[in-house]
Design a protein around this motif. Structure first.
Motif, PDB file in Angstrom:
ATOM      1  N   GLY A  97       0.804  -1.218   0.000  1.00 43.34           N
ATOM      2  CA  GLY A  97       0.000   0.000   0.000  1.00 43.34           C
ATOM      3  C   GLY A  97       0.837   1.268   0.000  1.00 43.34           C
ATOM      4  O   GLY A  97       0.355   2.339  -0.385  1.00 43.34           O
ATOM      5  N   VAL A  98       2.102   1.165   0.392  1.00 45.54           N
ATOM      6  CA  VAL A  98       2.959   2.357   0.408  1.00 45.54           C
ATOM      7  C   VAL A  98       3.198   2.878  -1.009  1.00 45.54           C
ATOM      8  O   VAL A  98       3.550   4.051  -1.190  1.00 45.54           O
ATOM      9  CB  VAL A  98       4.313   2.070   1.107  1.00 45.54           C
ATOM     10  CG1 VAL A  98       4.105   1.617   2.536  1.00 45.54           C
ATOM     11  CG2 VAL A  98       5.127   1.035   0.337  1.00 45.54           C
ATOM     12  N   ASN A  99       3.005   2.014  -2.014  1.00 44.77           N
ATOM     13  CA  ASN A  99       3.225   2.426  -3.410  1.00 44.77           C
ATOM     14  C   ASN A  99       1.933   2.798  -4.125  1.00 44.77           C
ATOM     15  O   ASN A  99       1.954   3.086  -5.324  1.00 44.77           O
ATOM     16  CB  ASN A  99       3.913   1.292  -4.178  1.00 44.77           C
ATOM     17  CG  ASN A  99       5.262   0.935  -3.589  1.00 44.77           C
ATOM     18  OD1 ASN A  99       6.033   1.817  -3.225  1.00 44.77           O
ATOM     19  ND2 ASN A  99       5.555  -0.362  -3.483  1.00 44.77           N
ATOM     20  N   ASN A 100       0.832   2.814  -3.410  1.00 44.68           N
ATOM     21  CA  ASN A 100      -0.459   3.154  -4.000  1.00 44.68           C
ATOM     22  C   ASN A 100      -0.618   4.676  -3.997  1.00 44.68           C
ATOM     23  O   ASN A 100      -0.679   5.295  -2.926  1.00 44.68           O
ATOM     24  CB  ASN A 100      -1.575   2.490  -3.184  1.00 44.68           C
ATOM     25  CG  ASN A 100      -2.948   2.709  -3.776  1.00 44.68           C
ATOM     26  OD1 ASN A 100      -3.286   3.801  -4.234  1.00 44.68           O
ATOM     27  ND2 ASN A 100      -3.769   1.671  -3.755  1.00 44.68           N
ATOM     28  N   HIS A 101      -0.678   5.274  -5.169  1.00 47.70           N
ATOM     29  CA  HIS A 101      -0.652   6.748  -5.228  1.00 47.70           C
ATOM     30  C   HIS A 101      -1.863   7.394  -4.577  1.00 47.70           C
ATOM     31  O   HIS A 101      -1.810   8.560  -4.180  1.00 47.70           O
ATOM     32  CB  HIS A 101      -0.489   7.217  -6.677  1.00 47.70           C
ATOM     33  CG  HIS A 101      -1.671   6.931  -7.561  1.00 47.70           C
ATOM     34  ND1 HIS A 101      -2.786   7.740  -7.616  1.00 47.70           N
ATOM     35  CD2 HIS A 101      -1.896   5.906  -8.430  1.00 47.70           C
ATOM     36  CE1 HIS A 101      -3.652   7.233  -8.477  1.00 47.70           C
ATOM     37  NE2 HIS A 101      -3.141   6.117  -8.992  1.00 47.70           N
ATOM     38  N   PHE A 102      -2.954   6.650  -4.444  1.00 49.58           N
ATOM     39  CA  PHE A 102      -4.119   7.220  -3.761  1.00 49.58           C
ATOM     40  C   PHE A 102      -3.846   7.429  -2.264  1.00 49.58           C
ATOM     41  O   PHE A 102      -4.394   8.343  -1.650  1.00 49.58           O
ATOM     42  CB  PHE A 102      -5.342   6.302  -3.914  1.00 49.58           C
ATOM     43  CG  PHE A 102      -5.973   6.327  -5.271  1.00 49.58           C
ATOM     44  CD1 PHE A 102      -6.686   7.452  -5.704  1.00 49.58           C
ATOM     45  CD2 PHE A 102      -5.874   5.243  -6.119  1.00 49.58           C
ATOM     46  CE1 PHE A 102      -7.270   7.481  -6.957  1.00 49.58           C
ATOM     47  CE2 PHE A 102      -6.459   5.263  -7.380  1.00 49.58           C
ATOM     48  CZ  PHE A 102      -7.157   6.387  -7.794  1.00 49.58           C
ATOM     49  N   PHE A 103      -3.013   6.575  -1.676  1.00 47.09           N
ATOM     50  CA  PHE A 103      -2.843   6.594  -0.224  1.00 47.09           C
ATOM     51  C   PHE A 103      -1.386   6.656   0.217  1.00 47.09           C
ATOM     52  O   PHE A 103      -1.091   6.438   1.396  1.00 47.09           O
ATOM     53  CB  PHE A 103      -3.508   5.348   0.385  1.00 47.09           C
ATOM     54  CG  PHE A 103      -5.000   5.329   0.209  1.00 47.09           C
ATOM     55  CD1 PHE A 103      -5.816   6.182   0.939  1.00 47.09           C
ATOM     56  CD2 PHE A 103      -5.590   4.471  -0.714  1.00 47.09           C
ATOM     57  CE1 PHE A 103      -7.202   6.178   0.767  1.00 47.09           C
ATOM     58  CE2 PHE A 103      -6.974   4.446  -0.888  1.00 47.09           C
ATOM     59  CZ  PHE A 103      -7.777   5.310  -0.140  1.00 47.09           C
ATOM     60  N   GLY A 158     -10.990   3.790   5.817  1.00 47.28           N
ATOM     61  CA  GLY A 158     -11.814   4.920   5.421  1.00 47.28           C
ATOM     62  C   GLY A 158     -11.820   5.201   3.942  1.00 47.28           C
ATOM     63  O   GLY A 158     -11.361   4.397   3.113  1.00 47.28           O
ATOM     64  N   ILE A 159     -12.331   6.371   3.622  1.00 53.28           N
ATOM     65  CA  ILE A 159     -12.588   6.791   2.246  1.00 53.28           C
ATOM     66  C   ILE A 159     -11.638   7.918   1.874  1.00 53.28           C
ATOM     67  O   ILE A 159     -11.391   8.830   2.675  1.00 53.28           O
ATOM     68  CB  ILE A 159     -14.054   7.251   2.098  1.00 53.28           C
ATOM     69  CG1 ILE A 159     -15.005   6.100   2.490  1.00 53.28           C
ATOM     70  CG2 ILE A 159     -14.343   7.724   0.684  1.00 53.28           C
ATOM     71  CD1 ILE A 159     -16.462   6.517   2.588  1.00 53.28           C
ATOM     72  N   HIS A 160     -11.122   7.855   0.670  1.00 50.80           N
ATOM     73  CA  HIS A 160     -10.200   8.872   0.173  1.00 50.80           C
ATOM     74  C   HIS A 160     -10.832  10.257   0.262  1.00 50.80           C
ATOM     75  O   HIS A 160     -12.030  10.427  -0.010  1.00 50.80           O
ATOM     76  CB  HIS A 160      -9.845   8.547  -1.282  1.00 50.80           C
ATOM     77  CG  HIS A 160      -8.717   9.354  -1.821  1.00 50.80           C
ATOM     78  ND1 HIS A 160      -8.888  10.634  -2.304  1.00 50.80           N
ATOM     79  CD2 HIS A 160      -7.396   9.073  -1.958  1.00 50.80           C
ATOM     80  CE1 HIS A 160      -7.731  11.105  -2.723  1.00 50.80           C
ATOM     81  NE2 HIS A 160      -6.800  10.172  -2.526  1.00 50.80           N
ATOM     82  N   CYS A 199     -11.341   3.451  -1.304  1.00 50.44           N
ATOM     83  CA  CYS A 199     -11.251   3.208   0.139  1.00 50.44           C
ATOM     84  C   CYS A 199     -10.001   2.397   0.474  1.00 50.44           C
ATOM     85  O   CYS A 199      -9.360   1.817  -0.403  1.00 50.44           O
ATOM     86  CB  CYS A 199     -12.488   2.443   0.633  1.00 50.44           C
ATOM     87  SG  CYS A 199     -14.053   2.989  -0.100  1.00 50.44           S
ATOM     88  N   ILE A 200      -9.697   2.333   1.766  1.00 49.30           N
ATOM     89  CA  ILE A 200      -8.522   1.592   2.221  1.00 49.30           C
ATOM     90  C   ILE A 200      -8.852   0.828   3.506  1.00 49.30           C
ATOM     91  O   ILE A 200      -9.660   1.276   4.330  1.00 49.30           O
ATOM     92  CB  ILE A 200      -7.324   2.543   2.460  1.00 49.30           C
ATOM     93  CG1 ILE A 200      -6.031   1.739   2.717  1.00 49.30           C
ATOM     94  CG2 ILE A 200      -7.597   3.521   3.591  1.00 49.30           C
ATOM     95  CD1 ILE A 200      -4.766   2.593   2.723  1.00 49.30           C
ATOM     96  N   PHE A 201      -8.223  -0.346   3.639  1.00 52.57           N
ATOM     97  CA  PHE A 201      -8.257  -1.136   4.866  1.00 52.57           C
ATOM     98  C   PHE A 201      -6.859  -1.731   5.005  1.00 52.57           C
ATOM     99  O   PHE A 201      -6.505  -2.676   4.332  1.00 52.57           O
ATOM    100  CB  PHE A 201      -9.327  -2.231   4.765  1.00 52.57           C
ATOM    101  CG  PHE A 201      -9.517  -3.051   6.023  1.00 52.57           C
ATOM    102  CD1 PHE A 201      -9.119  -2.590   7.267  1.00 52.57           C
ATOM    103  CD2 PHE A 201     -10.116  -4.298   5.955  1.00 52.57           C
ATOM    104  CE1 PHE A 201      -9.309  -3.344   8.412  1.00 52.57           C
ATOM    105  CE2 PHE A 201     -10.319  -5.063   7.089  1.00 52.57           C
ATOM    106  CZ  PHE A 201      -9.909  -4.586   8.325  1.00 52.57           C
TER     107      PHE A 201
END
Length: 355
Positions: free
Chosen positions: A199-205, A301-303, A310-312
């Protein structure tokens, strides 16, 4: 609202993604989980221990009174649904390091919040097995979850429900529009990223304060039958079968890869030699990267700019109890608008995004 092929696209079939998918399916939602068995996963490596009292200061695990009963019921229900064994209830023996520690810990057990997790008789004697000249404390309502079996049976269940696809996920294949999410000619109402360390490489989060940490465990064979206790003193010793235990874990931050190292093996072996009093042989080593967070709380939560993204994530070292409880909370938040616990809601970090 646009008509879609699925209500949810869940990226990642680790502990978080599987738990969330199972809750959403239970709510009647149409879900597709994207998993890639060839990718490394901390869920596959983790020992799966649940422990209500943690740390050198014997602190009750955060939300233990809520998390533990819910997780217990969640896994017991899955044992019936999957026709397999997942949960192994097992007390944790904590050898005292000194008379002073013995006195300090025993004084703490007068606290009703602590005493409910301590064996009443306090007479556990494992001195033939581990170094415990000052005795020790027996923590109850503890044990471990067989995470590899959970993931395998969960994947089988999702596959039978037409809710799983084995495929490498590439962000370039995802299109996020205001009305729906598109991925490989399929449409979705929402996407939930459950990618663990990746997830550290996910540009959304990527703006969230991930602090991933590498951990290594050993598999150790013994000549004697192991007592049915998890031992915890600097390291854990978890009996996985009659004469095989898992021993861990290390904490390191560089490099963050999935390769076990000689240095970590030596570190664990040195601690094991000082603790274990029976012959043993190290048979293998495995490493994983824990998806930890700066404040040691999950990320749900939600971006802030995309209502359908969203992310978990961020379950850290206590995922086996955090995942079921917060999977339910996130599902109810997304479907019914119920508030998330503010300590896990990513809104606590929105200032980092808007900065």
């Amino acid at each position: 609202m646009a008509v879609t092929d699925y209500d949810y696209l869940i990226v990642g079939q680790g502990l978080a993604g599987t738990s969330l998918a199972l809750h959403l399916l239970e709510m009647g939602k149409k879900v597709l989980v994207v998993g890639d068995a060839s990718m490394p996963s901390s869920s596959k490596v983790a020992a799966g221990i649940f422990n209500p009292l943690t740390g050198k200061k014997l602190v009750k695990t955060w939300l233990a009174d809520d998390l533990f009963p819910y997780a217990d019921q969640f896994y017991k229900d899955l044992e019936a649904k999957f026709s397999c064994k997942l949960v192994y209830s097992m007390p944790i023996f904590r050898p005292f390091r000194s008379i002073e520690e013995q006195n300090t810990y025993l004084a703490q057990t007068a606290d009703p919040a602590i005493s409910q997790y301590i064996a009443a008789d306090g007479r556990t004697d494992l001195s033939h097995y581990v170094e415990s000249r000052f005795g020790g404390l027996e923590v109850i309502r503890a044990g471990w979850v067989d995470l590899p079996v959970f993931l395998e049976k969960g994947r089988d269940y999702l596959t039978e429900a037409d809710s799983y696809i084995e495929k490498s996920f590439d962000m370039d294949d995802l299109s996020v529009g205001p009305e729906c999410i598109s991925w490989h000619d399929l449409s979705f109402g929402k996407v939930v990223f459950c990618q663990g360390f990746f997830g550290v490489n996910n540009h959304f989060f990527s703006w969230l304060p991930f602090t991933p940490v590498k951990g290594q465990i050993l598999e150790v064979a013994t000549e004697e039958v192991l007592p049915e206790y998890i031992v915890n003193q600097g390291i854990f010793m978890l009996p996985a079968s009659r004469k095989v235990m898992r021993v861990g874990a290390t904490y390191s931050w560089d490099p963050l890869n999935w390769e076990p190292t000689i240095q970590a093996t030596e570190e664990l072996n040195e601690k094991l030699q000082a603790l274990l009093r029976i012959p043993y042989q190290i048979t293998s080593a495995a490493a994983g990267v824990r998806p930890s967070v700066k404040d040691r709380r999950p990320l749900l939560g939600i971006h802030p700019d995309h209502a359908n993204v969203c992310i978990f994530n961020g379950l850290g070292t206590k995922g086996v109890t955090l995942a079921p409880f917060f999977a339910r909370q996130l599902a109810e938040h997304l479907e019914n608008g119920k508030d998330l616990n503010p300590f896990v809601n990513i809104q606590r970090y929105f200032s980092l995004y808007f900065r």
